[in-house]
Motif scaffolding. Structure first.
Motif, PDB file in Angstrom:
ATOM      1  N   THR A  86      -2.513   7.111  -4.772  1.00  0.00           N
ATOM      2  CA  THR A  86      -1.417   7.971  -5.219  1.00  0.00           C
ATOM      3  C   THR A  86      -1.694   8.563  -6.597  1.00  0.00           C
ATOM      4  O   THR A  86      -1.460   9.749  -6.844  1.00  0.00           O
ATOM      5  N   LEU A  87      -2.230   7.725  -7.493  1.00  0.00           N
ATOM      6  CA  LEU A  87      -2.538   8.224  -8.834  1.00  0.00           C
ATOM      7  C   LEU A  87      -3.557   9.357  -8.782  1.00  0.00           C
ATOM      8  O   LEU A  87      -3.422  10.367  -9.475  1.00  0.00           O
ATOM      9  N   MET A  88      -4.560   9.214  -7.927  1.00  0.00           N
ATOM     10  CA  MET A  88      -5.578  10.255  -7.839  1.00  0.00           C
ATOM     11  C   MET A  88      -4.996  11.550  -7.303  1.00  0.00           C
ATOM     12  O   MET A  88      -5.320  12.626  -7.778  1.00  0.00           O
ATOM     13  N   LYS A  89      -4.121  11.417  -6.327  1.00  0.00           N
ATOM     14  CA  LYS A  89      -3.461  12.583  -5.747  1.00  0.00           C
ATOM     15  C   LYS A  89      -2.664  13.296  -6.843  1.00  0.00           C
ATOM     16  O   LYS A  89      -2.696  14.525  -6.955  1.00  0.00           O
ATOM     17  N   LYS A  90      -1.922  12.515  -7.638  1.00  0.00           N
ATOM     18  CA  LYS A  90      -1.119  13.079  -8.720  1.00  0.00           C
ATOM     19  C   LYS A  90      -2.020  13.758  -9.762  1.00  0.00           C
ATOM     20  O   LYS A  90      -1.714  14.847 -10.246  1.00  0.00           O
ATOM     21  N   ILE A  91      -3.124  13.097 -10.095  1.00  0.00           N
ATOM     22  CA  ILE A  91      -4.018  13.649 -11.117  1.00  0.00           C
ATOM     23  C   ILE A  91      -4.626  14.957 -10.620  1.00  0.00           C
ATOM     24  O   ILE A  91      -4.653  15.956 -11.339  1.00  0.00           O
TER      25      ILE A  91
ATOM     26  N   LEU B  49     -14.084   6.942  -9.797  1.00  0.00           N
ATOM     27  CA  LEU B  49     -13.187   6.482  -8.742  1.00  0.00           C
ATOM     28  C   LEU B  49     -13.904   5.623  -7.723  1.00  0.00           C
ATOM     29  O   LEU B  49     -13.342   4.693  -7.173  1.00  0.00           O
TER      30      LEU B  49
ATOM     31  N   GLY C  79      -1.982  17.565 -10.689  1.00  0.00           N
ATOM     32  CA  GLY C  79      -1.715  17.948 -12.076  1.00  0.00           C
ATOM     33  C   GLY C  79      -2.771  18.900 -12.609  1.00  0.00           C
ATOM     34  O   GLY C  79      -2.476  19.883 -13.289  1.00  0.00           O
TER      35      GLY C  79
ATOM     36  N   LEU D 201      -1.591  -2.999  -2.977  1.00  0.00           N
ATOM     37  CA  LEU D 201      -1.074  -2.161  -4.058  1.00  0.00           C
ATOM     38  C   LEU D 201      -2.236  -1.523  -4.823  1.00  0.00           C
ATOM     39  O   LEU D 201      -2.149  -0.379  -5.262  1.00  0.00           O
ATOM     40  N   TYR D 202      -3.331  -2.264  -4.954  1.00  0.00           N
ATOM     41  CA  TYR D 202      -4.550  -1.715  -5.552  1.00  0.00           C
ATOM     42  C   TYR D 202      -4.953  -0.440  -4.815  1.00  0.00           C
ATOM     43  O   TYR D 202      -5.202   0.590  -5.421  1.00  0.00           O
ATOM     44  N   GLU D 203      -5.018  -0.543  -3.495  1.00  0.00           N
ATOM     45  CA  GLU D 203      -5.416   0.602  -2.668  1.00  0.00           C
ATOM     46  C   GLU D 203      -4.426   1.752  -2.807  1.00  0.00           C
ATOM     47  O   GLU D 203      -4.794   2.892  -3.061  1.00  0.00           O
ATOM     48  N   GLY D 204      -3.139   1.410  -2.626  1.00  0.00           N
ATOM     49  CA  GLY D 204      -2.116   2.444  -2.596  1.00  0.00           C
ATOM     50  C   GLY D 204      -1.926   3.142  -3.925  1.00  0.00           C
ATOM     51  O   GLY D 204      -1.789   4.371  -3.980  1.00  0.00           O
ATOM     52  N   LEU D 205      -1.941   2.374  -5.002  1.00  0.00           N
ATOM     53  CA  LEU D 205      -1.669   2.943  -6.314  1.00  0.00           C
ATOM     54  C   LEU D 205      -2.825   3.833  -6.766  1.00  0.00           C
ATOM     55  O   LEU D 205      -2.606   4.921  -7.303  1.00  0.00           O
ATOM     56  N   ALA D 206      -4.043   3.362  -6.511  1.00  0.00           N
ATOM     57  CA  ALA D 206      -5.205   4.172  -6.880  1.00  0.00           C
ATOM     58  C   ALA D 206      -5.168   5.500  -6.122  1.00  0.00           C
ATOM     59  O   ALA D 206      -5.395   6.569  -6.700  1.00  0.00           O
TER      60      ALA D 206
ATOM     61  N   THR E 146       0.919  14.385 -16.104  1.00  0.00           N
ATOM     62  CA  THR E 146       0.904  13.625 -14.855  1.00  0.00           C
ATOM     63  C   THR E 146       1.105  12.147 -15.124  1.00  0.00           C
ATOM     64  O   THR E 146       1.875  11.469 -14.451  1.00  0.00           O
TER      65      THR E 146
ATOM     66  N   ARG F 271       0.817  -1.219   0.000  1.00  0.00           N
ATOM     67  CA  ARG F 271       0.000   0.000   0.000  1.00  0.00           C
ATOM     68  C   ARG F 271       0.852   1.271   0.000  1.00  0.00           C
ATOM     69  O   ARG F 271       0.487   2.287  -0.588  1.00  0.00           O
TER      70      ARG F 271
END
Lengths: 340, 340
Positions: B248-253, B278, B256, B241-246, A277, A218
């Motif tokens: 982090t990606l949203m934060k980046k988006i 989401l 951006g 990783l599903y939780e974490g990646l989603a 991004t 995570r």
């Protein structure tokens, strides 16, 4: 004067070959004065492609003919053993014989991994050479070590991964005192499977790495550590889920934005920012994955790598040589021996 | 008349307790005529919270007092053994004694897993009860089996996971002839670590599942299969990783989109569509994770579960009972024995 670095580039490997690796070679030569490139592959194909890009062949560029190409689907061990005239085997032999420092290929990952072990060969004392791609995190990159073909690792392998990964991140990527994390299913020391339970105390006792403990999957994307230590099966799952999940999420987001007129208009306005991004979060954007612990450097670039990524990977090779990475790995092995 | 289903709800577990589980119980009782709910926890807390929501206590609602609460950070085995008056232990004992069919909790995952094994107990013949959350895919959901606490599984465990997962997806989620995939680092049969190499031929020979072969982590989010079979360590890495990646990606988006005025305006316009998208890709949105193979059903809802998710999990329990899931699992065990 700077030391010369000689890099072999596989002109036949990857989806965009021969155009991408050849363009990358030309580009890298322009950027780095101390670089010499050897393009390996079918000579007439390379000459034709080069002629489209440059009037005369650059003085620091050499062509070495290799008749065969190892296809993506070929069983790697067979391919390396039988196709002696393939660009991968010929290129790696140049590194083995000391005629080049590094080998870069976007070809079959399996063949590159097998060739690295069988042809270039391990540094004496290295039990298993890991494949270690950089993956994007919230604020930068982290080294995922190991993603190679050899699964079912032992704890001593993981300790060597942690050491080599630290040296790489510090010297090639430029991160001081890189934080090393062990992938586990919980943060506590007693958590995990037999392998990580055995590895944790060993890493804790390593004097020359900055071990921060267990990391959960995570927290990897948030950038909780710089060197992510794991066994190859786990590393492969992490790397591929990164790719797959980012792709699917983007597809869903694009689809969602097209669901109403209002969001369609908005989508046009956010598109450039969104694209930028996503580029920072594309696994294939972060140069090549080095295979560490070999007598020479082998770098695997993504199968779909474009010339800019391959050129970056060639740049990595220069940095690797400049920092005397393999000498540093060998020094650590000596220290390790003295400590035991 | 429909058969009655009795579900115990842990009123004290999770970040939003006691409000969320109690609201969920009231909501589920309104939706399902054949449901009876037993709220377990501190009686005065439950009564106070209930009084805020309903004038009189619903006739199909019972309160069972449990003085203790197992905290998230407590070592699970100790907690289950020592806190006999905790809501988890008291609730699971009701299932064990046959006074209830199922137990739903948003409390400590470790305690729920340990309690499931030690208190509710395994169905005779089940070697290891897996925890199997539904994870979002491009077009729906897939069952990730196992994400539990018991790592280092054997191939026979994975075969049982495949069977139980298939029965669950077919009967509770309603997917006909669910596709079963084995998580591996390549698609070919000979790929992988010792465990998956041993498991592959066993799954291939199972007459009662729709085994589609190896699946790579890259293809999981695209929805390549309905039942994702793996050992708990791998399952945990995938889920987290599903939780974490989603996240982090949203934060980046989001970051951006805030980078220019133009994209800021656009962001406002796409926000509702984005939010909706989401939500479908949020791991915590897809009800509870059943722990399969027990003498009764145990469902673990996310620690941050809101009342709607807990209410959905209670609905899952009704479907589980209605479909006689455990009888079907037992039938399969008998067939398995006959085949061997």
């Amino acid at each position: 004067m700077q030391e010369k670095v000689r890099v072999v580039v596989d002109a036949m490997g990857g989806d965009n070959a021969p155009a991408a690796p050849i363009a990358a070679a030309v580009d890298a030569l322009e950027k780095h004065e101390n670089l010499e490139v050897i393009l390996v592959g079918r000579e007439e194909v390379i000459r034709t492609e080069l002629a489209r890009r440059v009037k005369t062949i650059p003085s620091r560029l050499e062509i070495v003919h290799a008749e065969d190409v190892i296809e993506m689907a070929e069983p790697p061990v067979n391919a390396i053993r039988r196709k002696k005239q393939s660009s991968i085997v010929v290129g790696m032999n140049l590194v083995k014989k000391g005629e080049a420092d590094a080998f870069v290929s976007s070809g079959s990952t399996g063949a590159v991994l097998v060739g690295g072990q069988l042809i270039v060969g391990r540094i004496r004392g290295i039990e298993r050479p890991p494949l270690a791609p950089l993956i994007p995190t919230e604020n930068g990159v982290a080294l995922l070590i190991d993603c190679g073909a050899n699964v079912d690792a032992r704890s001593s392998h993981l300790v060597q991964f942690a050491r080599m990964g630290s040296i790489y991140m510090e010297n090639v990527v430029g991160i001081k005192n890189p934080r090393v994390g062990l992938v586990n299913i919980g943060a506590e020391e007693e958590k995990g499977n037999a392998l990580v339970k055995e590895t944790y105390p060993l890493l804790k006792e390593c004097p020359d790495i900055n071990f921060i403990g267990n990391v959960e999957a995570r927290d990897i994307p948030a950038g909780v550590c710089d060197v992510i230590v794991c066994e190859a099966f786990t590393g492969n799952v992490i790397l591929k889920l990164y790719e797959g999940l980012a792709g699917t999420l983007m597809k869903k987001i694009k689809g969602g934005m097209m669901s109403s007129l209002r969001s369609k208009v908005g989508a046009l306005m956010v598109k450039p920012a969104l694209k930028k991004t996503l580029k920072t979060f594309d696994v294939s954007e972060h140069g090549g994955a080095p295979m560490l612990g070999l007598n020479g450097l082998v770098v695997k670039t993504h199968g779909s790598a474009k010339s800019v990524e391959i050129s970056n990977a060639i740049g990595q090779c220069i940095q690797f040589e400049k920092q005397h990475m393999n000498e540093k790995i060998k020094e650590h092995l000596i220290k390790e021996k003295e400590n035991n």
